[in-house]
Design an enzyme around this catalytic site. Structure first.
Site, PDB file in Angstrom:
ATOM      1  N   SER A  86      -1.375   8.935  -4.685  1.00 30.77           N
ATOM      2  CA  SER A  86      -2.309   8.395  -3.679  1.00 30.77           C
ATOM      3  C   SER A  86      -1.721   7.091  -3.163  1.00 30.77           C
ATOM      4  O   SER A  86      -0.779   6.563  -3.745  1.00 30.77           O
ATOM      5  CB  SER A  86      -3.661   8.100  -4.326  1.00 30.77           C
ATOM      6  OG  SER A  86      -3.586   6.918  -5.111  1.00 30.77           O
ATOM      7  N   ASP A  87      -2.264   6.550  -2.085  1.00 31.80           N
ATOM      8  CA  ASP A  87      -1.887   5.184  -1.746  1.00 31.80           C
ATOM      9  C   ASP A  87      -2.782   4.249  -2.574  1.00 31.80           C
ATOM     10  O   ASP A  87      -3.707   4.692  -3.266  1.00 31.80           O
ATOM     11  CB  ASP A  87      -1.995   4.927  -0.231  1.00 31.80           C
ATOM     12  CG  ASP A  87      -1.103   3.760   0.198  1.00 31.80           C
ATOM     13  OD1 ASP A  87      -0.646   2.995  -0.679  1.00 31.80           O
ATOM     14  OD2 ASP A  87      -0.873   3.594   1.406  1.00 31.80           O
ATOM     15  N   TRP A  88      -2.494   3.006  -2.484  1.00 30.80           N
ATOM     16  CA  TRP A  88      -3.147   1.964  -3.289  1.00 30.80           C
ATOM     17  C   TRP A  88      -4.678   2.066  -3.175  1.00 30.80           C
ATOM     18  O   TRP A  88      -5.228   1.771  -2.106  1.00 30.80           O
ATOM     19  CB  TRP A  88      -2.658   0.610  -2.764  1.00 30.80           C
ATOM     20  CG  TRP A  88      -3.053  -0.581  -3.553  1.00 30.80           C
ATOM     21  CD1 TRP A  88      -4.306  -1.124  -3.620  1.00 30.80           C
ATOM     22  CD2 TRP A  88      -2.210  -1.399  -4.358  1.00 30.80           C
ATOM     23  NE1 TRP A  88      -4.296  -2.233  -4.418  1.00 30.80           N
ATOM     24  CE2 TRP A  88      -3.006  -2.433  -4.886  1.00 30.80           C
ATOM     25  CE3 TRP A  88      -0.850  -1.366  -4.686  1.00 30.80           C
ATOM     26  CZ2 TRP A  88      -2.498  -3.428  -5.711  1.00 30.80           C
ATOM     27  CZ3 TRP A  88      -0.344  -2.369  -5.507  1.00 30.80           C
ATOM     28  CH2 TRP A  88      -1.162  -3.375  -6.012  1.00 30.80           C
TER      29      TRP A  88
END
Ligand code: BGC
Length: 762
Positions: free
Chosen positions: A296-298
């Site tokens: 996932s992104d942050w």
């Protein structure tokens, strides 16, 4: 040389593997994966480890954690989590001693001794910084880009970093968006070529080599289509555009072997990318056969609560895990809720096994199970070869946009006034996402001219940083200009003005730079405007006040010598714009590969609003798809860039005027350097499908080739393409190549139509 070696661990691993080999006969894997993976020795090893893993440990593999740089010591609870096998990866561990300590805990003390992967944003260099990716795309030179990525991997791996969050493949048609700096611009083909180059460079010939880094194609998908260019914003992309434009470079990334993918923050057509089954499962896994893992992104999983797509962290985890998003960056919704979700039947351990397999597969391919050492010898950092490569990349990225009366190149007898906030700004010229680059190693243009010693130079910054609103340095700068022959004005944006969350609504030169240019213009001295920025800059207020314009992007560590060589004619500029350069922000989005509309522009009939009579009769006649004030042209088109030389294209021909579907088509031309200096030129091949069952763009880049020619020399340039290359994703949700008429242009840029060819596909 310091090595981190895990000898005792290797012995135990062998036992585990042998035991696993035996156990794998019994292991419970899904039929398909068993069938597919039975051929692959890694699959047996994964089976054996998996059969020994507790549920807690499996969930651990999906967790990626970081450590705040403000915290000096490694926190005890973090170490404990590694010891228990509750963490699969770390990002941004700045200190390699910490990395070593954590890795030792994982492989010596955790239940199944599974190594960690250390990740970092190594975007355009680790220590030796190359131009920002938008600049590297302007080089139209994939070999150089590959070389830059290789250098980045060699340097970053000395810190144990074996996974980079790059390349960013988001198509960007909006220069207000700060992250356009990290992209390869607006074109899916160019972005795809760059994707392959970065992936080959980062991953090297063998991913298991200790100097290889796993690549991460990001952000999947639509992040660059953020509404209004505001970062993180909603992306509404119809099927046609999604497949024909936005997905294309990512498909190329899969084919090039990108080990990992990262989801994007945005909501795509109502479903946040981090829980979007259609893109993560149907397209990426089922259609494209991607077998790496997706991170996932942050915090993007728990941000789905803000999106209004999940009511709490548990629901967010449920939605993402069911979309088969493998690893969670920073937030801990998987860690906190996966067990519960499995117990409640909202997800299954069998599916979790598929996810753990994806992650372990990449750990195996990286060789982490066999070869945990890394060469932490720092002497390779800023190696001479790395610096030379960065300089070449900066030179080839620089685009000459204007050159009245051949002001450039400048001979050594002229007195030069070096002015402007970016002339000597070592930190700023590194650009966005350069956590590890050090300004002490940067050579600025001023420093480079000073070191050279052949030129008579005077320096006055005029304004001290790009946003500076003070005019107190103007007097000095004007005096400096008056006592010189030519003004070199280094303008632009500081590094912090582009990149993540750094979108701008006004993309003029910030601060009082335009005012200073106006004042300098009054001295009557010719002005060379050199721009260092993370995006195209609108120049309407000053373009007529300057005689030459060089776009240097943020050129990195070696930007100074690269620019000095271009300004003085040692190297002829050869960069081409990877993005359409607008005249005004109001024209955005503006890109060359647009559709024709029912009322395309008729240049001869364009009426500027100032020419409309007062109280004119209300009529749309003569009006086409344009702006009454800004017209219809950009400042500079995609693919545009001048040289100190000239090139003639002749003998442009096609292998067949009536090819059949399935044929390979060949286009040839002879290119001649008609100038008196050795130079490089990028020959660009565009096509247009004249009639389609879906409307087609007015032009699409099909191929390009950068060639080097001595003065007076000629070369034959050959482009081969298949009829698949002119196919598109159609109404029936299938890729189709439709028979009919096509046009081709062998061009210097996207608006050059001098060399037109036609063919009819049968
Ligand atoms: C960015 C990613 C980056 C990640 C880790 C996020 O904010 O969107 O591109 O890789 O941070 O630093």
């Amino acid at each position: 040389m310091a090595f981190l070696q895990m000898k005792s661990y290797a012995g135990r691993l062998l036992l585990t593997v042998l035991l696993g080999l035996f156990l794998s006969c019994e292991s419970k894997v899904t039929n398909t994966s068993k069938k597919e993976e039975s051929k692959d020795p890694i699959a047996y090893k994964i089976d054996s480890i998996l059969s020994n893993m507790s549920l807690e440990e499996k969930i651990g593999q999906t967790a990626q954690r970081g450590k705040s740089s403000r915290v000096k010591e490694l926190p005890k609870d973090l170490k404990e989590a590694v010891r228990k096998g509750q963490i699969g990866s770390f990002l941004n561990i700045m200190n390699k001693e910490d990395a070593k300590e954590l890795q030792m805990l994982a492989v010596e003390e955790s239940p199944n001794k599974i190594p960690l992967i250390f990740a970092r944003d190594v975007i355009h260099g680790f220590k030796t910084i190359f131009p920002i990716p938008l600049g590297q795309a302007a080089s139209f030179n994939p070999m150089l880009v590959q070389e830059g990525a290789r250098v980045a991997a060699i340097e970053a791996s000395t810190s144990g970093i074996r996974w980079t969050f790059a390349p960013m493949l988001d198509i960007s048609r909006d220069p207000r968006w700060g992250r356009i700096a990290e992209s390869a611009g607006e074109d899916p083909y160019l972005t795809g070529v760059m994707a392959e180059a970065y992936i080959k460079g980062f991953q090297g010939e063998d991913l298991s080599s200790p100097t290889s880094m796993a690549a991460c194609a990001k952000h999947f998908i639509g992040y660059g289509a953020a509404e209004g260019g505001r970062d993180y914003n909603t992306a509404n992309i119809n099927e046609n555009l999604l497949h024909n434009v936005y997905l294309k470079p990512f498909k190329i990334a899969v084919n090039a072997g990108s080990a990992t993918f990262m989801t994007s923050f945005n909501d795509l057509n109502g479903v946040p990318a981090s829980a979007n089954k259609y893109i993560l499962k149907d397209i990426l896994r089922d259609e494209w056969g991607f077998d790496g893992f997706v991170v996932s992104d942050w915090n993007s999983i728990i941000e789905m609560i803000n999106h209004g797509f999940a009511k709490d962290k548990k629901e967010a985890a449920e939605k993402s895990i069911n979309a088969m998003l493998d690893m969670e960056m920073t937030s801990a919704s998987y860690q906190d809720y996966l067990k519960e979700l499995i117990e409640e039947g909202k997800f299954s351990e069998k599916k979790l096994d598929v996810i753990v397999r994806n992650i372990l597969r990449i750990k195996f391919r990286l060789g982490l199970f066999h070869n945990l050492y890394f060469d932490s010898n720092d002497t390779i950092l800023y190696d001479k070869k790395h610096l030379a490569s960065a300089q070449e990349s900066a030179a080839e990225s620089t685009v000459l946009l204007k050159n009245i009366n051949n002001l450039l190149p400048i001979n050594s007898k002229k007195k030069l006034a070096i002015i402007g906030p970016l002339a000597n700004a070592p930190h700023e010229q590194l650009g966005t996402w350069t956590f590890d680059g050090e300004k002490e190693h940067t050579i600025t243009p001023l420093k480079s001219f000073q070191q050279d010693g052949q030129y008579t130079i005077q320096y006055s910054e005029g304004v001290s940083y790009s946003r500076d609103k003070s005019t107190k340095g103007f007097g000095n700068a004007i005096n400096t200009a008056k006592s010189s022959d030519v003004i070199l004005f280094f303008a632009g944006e500081e590094a912090i003005l582009s990149g993540e969350a750094h979108s701008r609504a006004n993309i003029n030169l910030p601060g009082v730079q335009e005012e200073l240019i106006n004042e300098l213009h009054k001295t009557g001295k010719p002005i060379v405007l050199v721009i260092m920025a993370g995006r195209p800059i609108t120049l309407g207020n000053i373009i007529d006040k300057v005689d030459a314009v060089l776009m240097a992007w943020h050129p990195g560590t070696m930007g100074g010598p690269a620019l000095k060589n271009i300004i003085t004619g040692v190297v002829s500029p050869s960069g081409k714009l990877p993005v359409t350069w607008p005249k005004e922000v109001g024209q955005i989005p503006i890109h060359y590969n647009h559709k024709n509309t029912g009322r395309p522009v008729i240049p001869e009939e364009f009426v500027h609003m100032d020419s409309i009579p007062i109280a004119a009769w209300q009529s749309s006649l003569g009006n086409t798809s344009h702006y009454l004030d800004a017209g219809f042209l950009p400042q500079y088109p995609f693919g545009y860039g001048l040289s100190y030389s000239n090139f003639k294209y002749s003998d442009v021909r096609i292998s067949s005027a009536n090819p059949k579907i399935g044929d390979t088509i060949t286009v040839k031309t002879i290119i001649t350097n008609t100038g008196n200096i050795k130079a490089k030129e990028t020959v660009q091949l565009y096509f247009r499908d004249m009639v389609g069952s879906l409307t087609r763009p007015v032009k699409e880049l099909l191929r390009f080739k950068k060639v080097t020619l001595e003065a007076g020399a000629s070369k034959e340039v050959i482009f081969n393409f298949s009829t698949d290359d002119v196919s598109f994703y159609g109404q029936d949700k299938l890729w189709v190549t439709e028979p009919g008429d096509f046009k081709l242009w062998v061009s210097k840029h996207s608006m050059d139509e001098a060399n037109e060819l036609e063919f009819t596909l049968e």
